[in-house]
Design an enzyme around this catalytic site. Sequence first.
Site, PDB file in Angstrom:
ATOM      1  N   ASP A 123     -10.999   2.719   4.053  1.00  0.00           N
ATOM      2  CA  ASP A 123     -11.357   1.293   3.986  1.00  0.00           C
ATOM      3  C   ASP A 123     -12.880   1.118   3.874  1.00  0.00           C
ATOM      4  O   ASP A 123     -13.362   0.040   3.544  1.00  0.00           O
ATOM      5  CB  ASP A 123     -10.931   0.583   5.284  1.00  0.00           C
ATOM      6  CG  ASP A 123      -9.625  -0.180   5.152  1.00  0.00           C
ATOM      7  OD1 ASP A 123      -9.346  -0.695   4.055  1.00  0.00           O
ATOM      8  OD2 ASP A 123      -8.904  -0.274   6.167  1.00  0.00           O
ATOM      9  N   GLN A 164      -4.372  -1.412   9.691  1.00  0.00           N
ATOM     10  CA  GLN A 164      -4.305  -2.760   9.124  1.00  0.00           C
ATOM     11  C   GLN A 164      -4.904  -3.776  10.104  1.00  0.00           C
ATOM     12  O   GLN A 164      -4.579  -3.788  11.281  1.00  0.00           O
ATOM     13  CB  GLN A 164      -2.833  -3.107   8.803  1.00  0.00           C
ATOM     14  CG  GLN A 164      -2.626  -4.434   8.087  1.00  0.00           C
ATOM     15  CD  GLN A 164      -3.235  -4.473   6.693  1.00  0.00           C
ATOM     16  OE1 GLN A 164      -3.352  -3.451   6.015  1.00  0.00           O
ATOM     17  NE2 GLN A 164      -3.634  -5.650   6.253  1.00  0.00           N
ATOM     18  N   LYS A 197       0.837  -1.204   0.000  1.00  0.00           N
ATOM     19  CA  LYS A 197       0.000   0.000   0.000  1.00  0.00           C
ATOM     20  C   LYS A 197       0.874   1.257   0.000  1.00  0.00           C
ATOM     21  O   LYS A 197       0.625   2.206  -0.747  1.00  0.00           O
ATOM     22  CB  LYS A 197      -0.934  -0.009   1.229  1.00  0.00           C
ATOM     23  CG  LYS A 197      -2.005  -1.088   1.133  1.00  0.00           C
ATOM     24  CD  LYS A 197      -2.722  -1.365   2.453  1.00  0.00           C
ATOM     25  CE  LYS A 197      -3.657  -2.563   2.309  1.00  0.00           C
ATOM     26  NZ  LYS A 197      -4.341  -2.946   3.554  1.00  0.00           N
TER      27      LYS A 197
HETATM   28  N1  GUN Z   1      -6.747  -6.894   6.406  1.00  0.00           N
HETATM   29  C1  GUN Z   1      -7.133  -7.688   5.376  1.00  0.00           C
HETATM   30  N2  GUN Z   1      -7.775  -6.962   4.436  1.00  0.00           N
HETATM   31  C2  GUN Z   1      -7.796  -5.696   4.889  1.00  0.00           C
HETATM   32  C3  GUN Z   1      -8.312  -4.478   4.351  1.00  0.00           C
HETATM   33  O1  GUN Z   1      -8.920  -4.423   3.270  1.00  0.00           O
HETATM   34  N3  GUN Z   1      -8.127  -3.367   5.112  1.00  0.00           N
HETATM   35  C4  GUN Z   1      -7.489  -3.400   6.315  1.00  0.00           C
HETATM   36  N4  GUN Z   1      -7.367  -2.267   6.988  1.00  0.00           N
HETATM   37  N5  GUN Z   1      -6.993  -4.503   6.838  1.00  0.00           N
HETATM   38  C5  GUN Z   1      -7.149  -5.638   6.117  1.00  0.00           C
END
Ligand code: GUN
Length: 296
Positions: A121, A98, A54
């Site tokens: 998100d 995350q 990311k």
């Molecule tokens: N962990 C697994 N997928 C995601 C996601 O799309 N966003 C976040 N913040 N954590 C994750």
Amino acid sequence: MAAKLIKGAEVAREIRAELKEEVELIRSKCGVVPGLVTILVGEDPASQSYVRGKQKTAHELGFHSVQDSQPADLSEEKLLALIDRYNKDPQIHGILVQLPLPRHISENRILLAIDPRKDVDAFHPVNVGKLVIGDPDYLPCTPAGIQELMVRSGIQVEGAEVVVVGRSNIVGKPISIMLMQKGRGANATVTVCHTRTRDVKSHCRRADILIVAAGVTEYVKGDWLKEGAVVVDVGVNEVGMTPEGKRILKGDVAFDEAVQVAGAITPVPGGVGPMTITMLMKNTVRACKLQGNIED
Ligand code: GUN
């Protein structure tokens, strides 16, 4: 005949090029760049790898990007204080915490603390609610990536029998809502299967479009598919390491069997994964525009 491969990595590259131009335009016209902070608590290797991806993409697109790594024993109060700081930081338009978080921290409390305007998100209940009523500011990244990938691949979603395997808050629930709504790349008839569904196979065999987010390696077999179906594999299962230390990934669909029956299929890796990160970038650009009152 083998199925057509739906190459998410290529479509994602195309969208990122569009976003990069948009970022440059915003910078030159308005003097701001989208700002994204990714907060990682602990040292889970898979989470570290996702967050690195990311950050790398944010950097490539010319964002102001901040990686905030915190120790696994960080208290919930300290994490809430950190989020509050980023909520007030005018250079940060998007906040991503995350998941999963360490067990001593309540995921729900943390997601509620993020300012919904910075919730790139789209996990905050305000944004989930707006999605359900058909008036979203942000679409959740993996479902948005799946929908955009289907649209750009010319897959007919309208009127299709879609079967979703999995009911998670991150994928199964939101994608099923998005595809049944009115609108572009939607208007489908959606069935959701989960761990208590009787005879998942018989549901899958009816699907024109099968979306699998079950979290089980190669759960869906080739003989679960209707001939010519579109198969979207959301699974990311680490099954080993190469001698060079790279993760070996498999999806939730038995690819070698499915590719013989399906009409089109997303590979793992290189299918949905790159689209997810790209949609996060798209949300961050949108967050920047919404917070700066910049018109589309
Ligand atoms: N962990 C697994 N997928 C995601 C996601 O799309 N966003 C976040 N913040 N954590 C994750």
